[in-house]
Scaffold this active site. Structure first.
Site, short mmCIF file in Angstrom:
data_model
loop_
_atom_site.label_atom_id
_atom_site.label_comp_id
_atom_site.label_asym_id
_atom_site.label_seq_id
_atom_site.Cartn_x
_atom_site.Cartn_y
_atom_site.Cartn_z
NE ARG A 160 12.01 -65.62 -32.06
CZ ARG A 160 12.03 -65.88 -30.75
NH1 ARG A 160 10.92 -66.27 -30.13
NH2 ARG A 160 13.14 -65.76 -30.05
CE LYS A 168 16.17 -68.05 -33.61
NZ LYS A 168 16.67 -66.71 -33.96
CG HIS A 184 11.23 -60.60 -38.05
ND1 HIS A 184 11.48 -61.57 -37.10
CD2 HIS A 184 10.89 -61.24 -39.18
CE1 HIS A 184 11.31 -62.77 -37.65
NE2 HIS A 184 10.94 -62.60 -38.90
NE ARG A 243 11.62 -61.39 -31.22
CZ ARG A 243 11.58 -62.06 -30.09
NH1 ARG A 243 10.43 -62.26 -29.48
NH2 ARG A 243 12.68 -62.54 -29.55
CG HIS A 288 15.71 -62.24 -26.47
ND1 HIS A 288 16.04 -61.05 -25.87
CD2 HIS A 288 15.29 -61.92 -27.71
CE1 HIS A 288 15.84 -60.06 -26.71
NE2 HIS A 288 15.39 -60.55 -27.83
CE1 TYR A 323 13.77 -69.63 -9.63
CE2 TYR A 323 14.90 -67.69 -10.51
CZ TYR A 323 14.30 -68.36 -9.46
OH TYR A 323 14.24 -67.77 -8.23
#
Length: 396
Positions: free
Chosen positions: A243, A270, A333, A336, A360, A370
């Protein structure tokens, strides 16, 4: 013997305070300085107590008798009227103390202490500020859905449908915090779902085909305008696809160039968790060159205009515009989306590894944590492969 209005009016003060009874425990206390105060004497739980009903003539004889009778009705239920009055005063004070504005400020303070990104905090402060114009001074427990609609309709009337939607969400956050802290019973924004005009969903413009992205990276690497930090930031956006705020707000102490790792602090993510990115050789080369050019700066991308400030997101977007990419073709942006599309399209990498690298914000937080650890080796290889693809695109 009960008092009359004329008697009460003609009672004169003396050298000492005196009491004149009206019956039923009610009496008028006349002070030496001339004030006349209504009082009621009663017993509760074996103790002698007093209630104050106010001063004459602000409180008339008839009003004082009405208050005495009400107090006697409370006594008849086994309740102490003094305790009841105190509780009512405290409840009234609490209701008026807990305004939307005060609770909104508390929520922002809580979010700040939790480490919410400053960019997000700034947006929340702005939205709460909009709501405060109409709701700020209102006790939060008294605010109804119709009250909340007032600021929402004002924003909606300007055609800012997305802002109106976000404003409703933020107001709801304030109410849910008030409920959690026992200062409100319900969230009036819940009943307003569907009341606002739905905004048109627009996705961030991005070059998502290999040909389009090839043209983009070639333009970035050939770009000679702007400051060194701006040129380096755009190259690193292509290589690292974070980002924009995660990159441009970076400090040098986040990078371990020897271990080829960049650790982005949770405060800037985020998802509110620390995120580690592997660094390819081309990425390291750009960082080392930038470090040489920016000298002793603590920020990786220092502004050339304002001291101790980073370049802005607008600076990167303006550079893209100068290269010929308008806002409908690509934005800062958009890197991504470009990387996500092309990495998945390649078929070389596990989808979860791509998601972990892009960071994400998914619903399954445990699963995401994980996968970020599990796919680290694959992510290192993917970063090298992606950098190699970019170098190949530059020679097409």
């Amino acid at each position: 013997m009960p008092l009359s209005d004329i008697q009460v009016r003609n009672l004169k003060p003396g050298p000492k305070a005196r009491r004149v009874s009206d019956g039923g425990g009610l009496f008028l206390e006349i002070k030496p300085h001339g004030s006349k105060l209504w009082r009621m004497a009663y017993r509760f739980d074996g103790k002698q107590k007093l209630l104050s009903f106010g001063a004459y003539p602000a409180v008339s004889l008839a009003q004082a008798r009405e208050r005495r009778d009400n107090a006697k009705s409370v006594l008849a239920t086994g309740t102490d009227p003094s305790a009841l009055r105190k509780a009512e005063k405290e409840a009234h004070a609490a209701t008026n103390l807990h305004t939307f504005e005060i609770i909104g400020a508390e929520l922002i303070d809580k979010k700040t202490r939790e480490g919410l990104a400053e960019t997000t905090l700034k947006k929340k402060r702005w939205l709460i500020g909009i709501a405060n114009v109409d709701l700020g001074k209102m006790p939060i427990a008294t605010i109804a859905p119709s009250d909340v609609l007032v600021p929402l309709r004002k924003v909606e009337a300007l055609g800012n449908y997305e802002t109106a939607k976000r404003l409703r969400t933020t107001i709801g956050e304030v109410f849910r915090y008030a409920i959690a802290t026992a200062r409100a019973d319900n969230d009036p924004t819940f009943g307003l779902r569907g009341a606002l005009i739905a905004p048109t969903v627009t996705h961030m413009a991005a070059a998502t085909t290999s040909d389009a992205f090839c043209q983009l990276v070639r333009a970035i690497w050939e770009y000679e305008g702007g400051a060194p930090s701006t040129r380096a930031a755009l190259k690193l956006m292509a290589l690292l696809y974070t980002r924009p705020g995660e990159l441009r707000l970076a400090y040098w102490d986040e990078f371990d160039l020897d271990k080829k790792i960049w650790t982005i602090p949770a405060s800037r993510m985020k998802m509110r968790r620390e995120h580690t990115k592997p660094l390819s050789k081309p990425t390291l080369d750009i960082l080392k060159q930038l470090k040489h050019e920016t000298g002793s700066a603590t920020r990786v991308f220092p502004s050339m205009i304002v001291n101790d400030r980073p370049i802005s997101e607008n600076t990167m977007n303006q550079a893209l515009r100068r290269m010929g990419f308008d806002k409908h073709e690509h934005t800062s942006h958009g890197f991504r989306a470009s990387a996500s599309s092309l990495l998945n399209e390649s078929g070389k990498w596990n989808r979860d590894a791509i998601e972990a690298e892009i960071a994400h914000k998914g619903a399954d937080q445990v699963r995401n944590a994980y996968h970020r650890a599990t796919y680290w080796d694959e992510r290192v290889k993917m970063a090298d492969w992606w950098a190699g693809e970019i170098l190949q695109w530059l020679t097409r």
